[in-house]
Motif scaffolding. Structure first.
Motif, PDB file in Angstrom:
ATOM      1  N   LEU A  55       0.826  -1.208   0.000  1.00 20.83           N
ATOM      2  CA  LEU A  55       0.000   0.000   0.000  1.00 20.83           C
ATOM      3  C   LEU A  55       0.862   1.262   0.000  1.00 20.83           C
ATOM      4  O   LEU A  55       0.535   2.251  -0.667  1.00 20.83           O
ATOM      5  N   ARG A  56       1.968   1.229   0.737  1.00 23.61           N
ATOM      6  CA  ARG A  56       2.887   2.371   0.732  1.00 23.61           C
ATOM      7  C   ARG A  56       3.537   2.532  -0.637  1.00 23.61           C
ATOM      8  O   ARG A  56       3.694   3.651  -1.145  1.00 23.61           O
ATOM      9  N   ASP A  57       3.929   1.416  -1.238  1.00 18.57           N
ATOM     10  CA  ASP A  57       4.541   1.466  -2.558  1.00 18.57           C
ATOM     11  C   ASP A  57       3.573   2.028  -3.586  1.00 18.57           C
ATOM     12  O   ASP A  57       3.983   2.731  -4.524  1.00 18.57           O
ATOM     13  N   ALA A  58       2.288   1.754  -3.402  1.00 17.01           N
ATOM     14  CA  ALA A  58       1.266   2.253  -4.326  1.00 17.01           C
ATOM     15  C   ALA A  58       0.877   3.698  -4.046  1.00 17.01           C
ATOM     16  O   ALA A  58       0.074   4.282  -4.785  1.00 17.01           O
TER      17      ALA A  58
ATOM     18  N   ASP B 120       1.327   9.558   5.721  1.00 20.80           N
ATOM     19  CA  ASP B 120       2.510   9.400   6.575  1.00 20.80           C
ATOM     20  C   ASP B 120       2.182   8.712   7.893  1.00 20.80           C
ATOM     21  O   ASP B 120       3.023   8.006   8.459  1.00 20.80           O
ATOM     22  N   ASP B 121       0.960   8.905   8.391  1.00 22.72           N
ATOM     23  CA  ASP B 121       0.586   8.286   9.662  1.00 22.72           C
ATOM     24  C   ASP B 121       0.009   6.883   9.491  1.00 22.72           C
ATOM     25  O   ASP B 121      -0.463   6.271  10.445  1.00 22.72           O
TER      26      ASP B 121
ATOM     27  N   TYR C 146      -6.889  -1.063   7.896  1.00 20.78           N
ATOM     28  CA  TYR C 146      -6.883   0.083   6.980  1.00 20.78           C
ATOM     29  C   TYR C 146      -8.282   0.593   6.651  1.00 20.78           C
ATOM     30  O   TYR C 146      -8.422   1.490   5.818  1.00 20.78           O
ATOM     31  N   GLY C 147      -9.298   0.025   7.268  1.00 17.99           N
ATOM     32  CA  GLY C 147     -10.656   0.469   7.014  1.00 17.99           C
ATOM     33  C   GLY C 147     -11.135   0.157   5.614  1.00 17.99           C
ATOM     34  O   GLY C 147     -11.859   0.953   4.997  1.00 17.99           O
ATOM     35  N   LEU C 148     -10.763  -1.013   5.095  1.00 16.35           N
ATOM     36  CA  LEU C 148     -11.129  -1.405   3.733  1.00 16.35           C
ATOM     37  C   LEU C 148     -12.445  -2.177   3.783  1.00 16.35           C
ATOM     38  O   LEU C 148     -12.508  -3.302   4.273  1.00 16.35           O
ATOM     39  N   ARG C 149     -13.498  -1.597   3.241  1.00 15.10           N
ATOM     40  CA  ARG C 149     -14.840  -2.163   3.395  1.00 15.10           C
ATOM     41  C   ARG C 149     -15.398  -2.746   2.098  1.00 15.10           C
ATOM     42  O   ARG C 149     -16.602  -2.985   1.978  1.00 15.10           O
ATOM     43  N   GLY C 150     -14.531  -2.982   1.128  1.00 20.77           N
ATOM     44  CA  GLY C 150     -14.960  -3.630  -0.103  1.00 20.77           C
ATOM     45  C   GLY C 150     -15.044  -5.133   0.079  1.00 20.77           C
ATOM     46  O   GLY C 150     -14.973  -5.639   1.211  1.00 20.77           O
TER      47      GLY C 150
END
Length: 301
Positions: free
Chosen positions: A61-64, A69-70, A130-134
């Motif tokens: 996810l950081r690479d993308a 920053d947090d 990460y709060g991913l709700r898909g």
């Protein structure tokens, strides 16, 4: 038709720092260290597979460019899916629960540990973090599982179920896994971020590679030939038994293999700026099928 591209890759393999290290003749021997990386507040109360999956997902996810920053997710959580591939990820927890029942009965079980027996626990923890709700799912499909997971993630995007997907392949080192495989197990985890080329361009993200073709079938030779025939240029790198075989370097990677191949292949395409990579999993006498996936720099319908 939407084109699907890889915009981020991540790795959590002891002694390696990035997916390209998987392809090196002499890996650096430094990089990811489970003794330190799997500790900390975010790792408490989680099984080993989930902790490894979180490490690889964070790197991808950081690479993308999808994390602030947090560490918070930059995009809308409901637009992002999590697809995990793991055949043995919950084996250790399941064995521990079985042993406890044999010794003490069901009253000896801890309700706090019960969620760790679910095959979807890794995908669940990544989504929560990460709060991913898909869409949220796990593929446990034998040798082809990792490539199948990438394929299903692409279809979720193409079907409009999500705009991007985090795909993680994870197999943790555990004593039960070692007994089952008949060899010393190793922590092997990789992650890739997939999204449409249009979405990647819209947010200014650079694609590592395009997912150009995929096939799965009982006949390994035909499956590979069908996939390779769609390459716009000759295949420069084959990740398969008999070629550059990651299992020869890492041992049995089970459900993580296909995602490891995709992460390494996508970074190879990006670093060279041209060419095609063919990833192949399964197809041996012990497997019921083979799967092949093509990564290229060119976008094709």
């Amino acid at each position: 038709m939407k084109h699907i591209v890889v915009t981020g890759t991540g790795l959590a393999v002891p002694g390696l720092a990035r997916p390209l290290d998987l392809l090196a003749d002499e890996p650096p021997g430094t990089g990811f260290d489970p003794a330190t990386a799997l500790k900390g507040k975010e790792m408490r109360g989680k099984d080993r597979a989930s902790r490894l999956g979180l490490c690889a997902a964070d790197a991808a996810l950081r690479d993308a460019g999808l994390l602030a920053d947090d560490g918070t997710y930059r995009e809308a959580g409901e637009t992002t899916a999590v697809v995990v591939s793991s055949n043995l990820g919950t084996l250790e927890t399941a064995c521990e629960f079985t042993d406890t029942i044999a010794r003490e009965g069901v009253t000896g079980l801890s309700p706090l540990g019960l969620p760790q027996t679910s095959s979807n626990v890794v995908a669940g923890w990544i989504a929560i973090r990460y709060g991913l709700r898909g869409p949220n799912l796990t593929v446990c499909n034998g040798a082809t599982s990792g490539l199948d997971a990438v394929h299903w993630a692409c279809h979720l995007i193409l079907a409009g179920r999500c705009r991007r997907a985090v795909v993680v392949g994870v197999e943790p080192a555990s004593e039960p896994a070692g007994r089952l495989l008949g060899q010393e197990p190793r922590d092997v985890t990789a992650a890739v971020v997939l999204e449409s080329a249009a979405d990647a361009t819209g947010r200014g993200a650079r694609a590592h590679a395009a997912v150009s073709a995929y096939a799965r079938g009982a006949d390994a030779a035909r499956t590979v030939a069908a996939t390779e025939s769609r390459a716009p240029v000759p295949v420069q790198l084959r990740l398969a038994t008999g070629h550059l075989d990651l299992t020869a370097r890492l041992g049995d990677c089970s459900g993580a293999l296909g995602v490891l191949q995709c992460a390494a292949g996508a970074d190879h395409v990006r670093s060279h700026g041209t060419g095609a990579v063919l990833a192949v999993a399964g197809g041996t006498a012990a497997d019921d099928a083979a799967a092949a996936l093509l990564l290229t720099t060119e976008l094709r319908n």
